[in-house]
Design an enzyme around this catalytic site. Structure first.
Site, PDB file in Angstrom:
ATOM      1  N   LYS A  75      23.949 -34.413   8.524  1.00 55.22           N
ATOM      2  CA  LYS A  75      22.716 -34.423   7.729  1.00 55.22           C
ATOM      3  C   LYS A  75      21.856 -35.608   8.162  1.00 55.22           C
ATOM      4  O   LYS A  75      22.373 -36.721   8.375  1.00 55.22           O
ATOM      5  CB  LYS A  75      23.071 -34.524   6.244  1.00 55.22           C
ATOM      6  CG  LYS A  75      21.889 -34.373   5.289  1.00 55.22           C
ATOM      7  CD  LYS A  75      22.376 -34.391   3.840  1.00 55.22           C
ATOM      8  CE  LYS A  75      21.226 -34.251   2.853  1.00 55.22           C
ATOM      9  NZ  LYS A  75      21.694 -34.248   1.439  1.00 55.22           N
ATOM     10  N   SER A 152      20.014 -30.638  -1.402  1.00 52.44           N
ATOM     11  CA  SER A 152      19.177 -31.062  -0.297  1.00 52.44           C
ATOM     12  C   SER A 152      19.833 -30.896   1.073  1.00 52.44           C
ATOM     13  O   SER A 152      19.160 -30.986   2.104  1.00 52.44           O
ATOM     14  CB  SER A 152      18.813 -32.544  -0.477  1.00 52.44           C
ATOM     15  OG  SER A 152      19.978 -33.360  -0.483  1.00 52.44           O
ATOM     16  N   SER A 176      23.911 -31.537  -4.262  1.00 52.83           N
ATOM     17  CA  SER A 176      23.260 -31.273  -2.981  1.00 52.83           C
ATOM     18  C   SER A 176      24.168 -30.763  -1.883  1.00 52.83           C
ATOM     19  O   SER A 176      23.696 -30.347  -0.830  1.00 52.83           O
ATOM     20  CB  SER A 176      22.545 -32.537  -2.492  1.00 52.83           C
ATOM     21  OG  SER A 176      21.501 -32.893  -3.358  1.00 52.83           O
TER      22      SER A 176
END
Length: 486
Positions: A75, A152, A176
């Site tokens: 990420k 996210s 997330s």
């Protein structure tokens, strides 16, 4: 053979048997990533990945190291030395860190191969995969690109669900990792707060933030914690608690007690979800577990989202004050220091981020603190006390991870409806209380996955994996990826 859809264990076994090697697997993963249409990538690290794969082949396979030669994505809010790291925000365009996050250092030591950086909601704020500076990230289970993958950690989820890599790193502040795992048919795991070092993870809400990750099965999730857990002196919030051998769990629920929260489970409106959730409970009972309905004060459940939102906006406002165009990242011109900051932040942040910072600043303003910020802190304490009281009598909390399949991008919903806010945001319990929590696939509805979640006691990850492995055997959705169930 398509090697990249295999699990970590399966791929390792082929390495040991000499049936493939990291060079072949990395080239296959890169080709699939280049062909992927889900807008899941930020920076790529393909040249370095190829060099590392070749070096590993020359050194020879490490039979006792299951992460040897395994490709993965990161990420883009984890610091990567020499690789642009923007957290999907225009304000960080061009920022290249000088150090690796601790979790990446540990994975490199195990000789796992990073392929690149995955897209996310800007600065990890948001749950749709829509707010990053590259636009929407799509759900691989929907070729028409109408359904979101969630956020996210949108790109990280998409790349694993698409069968490009066996695992990816994410971060979990509210849900997330675990909510996208539900939407993408994956195992999404967040540990106890402090169990994994957050050194090098861009802070959003440090009192809630946790390093998390996606895999396609429970064993792989436990295996990763074997490597990533443990004290790191660079992160003073990381725990000194002894690290267990999590992957040595025994899949068994006999004698264990599961609580399902009445105010959440009774609100299930999706008939397919309800059918499979009820069946999973029946199967857990058949295997020796106790599953009981438990009540938590509905006022506390109703306060979950507002408590999270106020605290997260307040902390993120403070944590991102350094994004000013002066120290690093993109910079807009101005006649004065103040002009540079104002112009940089105006141009660099999206409307969503600006709104959150405004709310955070408002709640921290001295005259508003008692009404908003401190009130949210008090509500958090009451919520945590109620949850820990449940976990005094029960080993786990067992609930659907989401109310339905992934929403469509243009889907209208009453986001301020209290019932909706509770059923759609209850996973934040794990963050507010700092508890280990895992989502795994429960069922398929209209070709799209829906997950179930198990939350356990602090530092009880090994038993959590054991329980999750039993649920995995009940659902039959181990190693799910796009195309695997056609």
């Amino acid at each position: 053979m398509d090697y990249t859809v295999l699990s970590i264990q399966e791929l390792h076994d082929l390495y040991v048997a000499g049936k493939t090697n990291p060079v072949e697997v990395v080239e296959q993963a890169i080709a699939k990533a280049k062909a992927d249409k889900n807008n899941a990538l930020e920076a790529v690290m393909y040249d370095d990945a190829r060099k590392m794969a070749m070096q590993l082949v020359n050194e020879g396979v490490e039979e006792d190291n299951l992460l040897w030669g395994i490709p993965y994505f990161i990420k883009d809010n984890f610091s990567t030395k020499g690789v642009e790291t923007t957290a999907s925000s225009n304000i960080l365009k061009g920022y290249v860190p000088h150090f690796d996050a601790e979790v990446i250092t540990r994975l490199k030591a195990k000789k796992a191969i990073p392929l690149g950086k995955a897209a996310l909601d800007e600065l990890a704020m948001g749950g749709s995969g829509m707010s990053g500076h590259l636009g929407r990230t799509f759900n691989p289970f929907d070729e028409t690109h109408q359904h979101m993958v969630g956020g996210s950690s949108a790109g990280s989820a998409s790349l694993v669900a698409a069968g490009i890599v066996p695992f990816s790193l994410g971060s979990d502040t509210g849900d997330s990792v675990r909510k996208p795992a539900s939407y993408a048919g994956l195992v999404g795991f967040k540990p106890t707060w402090g169990r994994i070092s957050r050194y090098g993870l861009y802070p959003f809400t440090p009192s809630l933030d946790a390093v998390g990750y996606f895999t396609r099965n429970v064993f792989d999730a436990a295996l990763l914690l074997d490597t990533l857990a443990g004290r790191d002196d660079k992160d003073l919030t990381s725990s000194f608690r002894e690290v267990d051998q999590y992957s040595a769990y025994q899949a068994d629920v006999k004698g264990l007690k599961f609580a399902t929260l009445k105010g959440i489970s009774n609100s299930i409106g999706n008939p397919v979800l309800k059918q499979h959730y009820d069946r999973s409970i029946e199967e857990l009972v058949k295997r020796g577990a106790t599953v009981e309905m438990v009540e938590i004060d509905q006022n506390l459940l109703n306060a979950l989202f507002s408590t999270y939102f106020v605290l997260s906006c307040a902390e993120s406002t403070s944590n991102n004050a350094n994004l000013d165009g002066v120290k690093f990242g993109a910079r807009q011109a101005g006649k004065t220091y103040i002009d540079v900051i104002k112009n940089t932040r105006t141009a660099g942040f999206s409307a969503l981020i600006k709104r959150r910072f405004i709310l955070g600043s408002y709640s921290l303003k001295q005259e508003n603190q008692e009404l908003l910020f401190r009130r949210a802190q008090k509500a958090r304490r009451l919520i945590v006390e109620a949850v820990n009281k449940v976990l005094t009598d029960y080993d786990f909390i067992y609930l659907p991870a989401a109310p339905s399949i992934a929403p469509k991008f243009d889907q209208k919903s009453d986001n301020l409806n209290i019932a909706h806010l509770v059923e759609d945001n209850h996973l934040v319990i794990g963050n507010l209380a700092g508890l280990p929590s895992i989502t795994l696939p429960l069922c398929i509805d209209r070709g799209m996955p829906i997950g179930v979640n198990i939350t356990g006691r602090a530092f009880d990850e090994k038993r959590l994996f054991a329980a999750a492995a039993v649920v995995e055997s009940i659902t039959g959705l181990k190693n799910l990826y796009v195309g695997s169930k056609k």
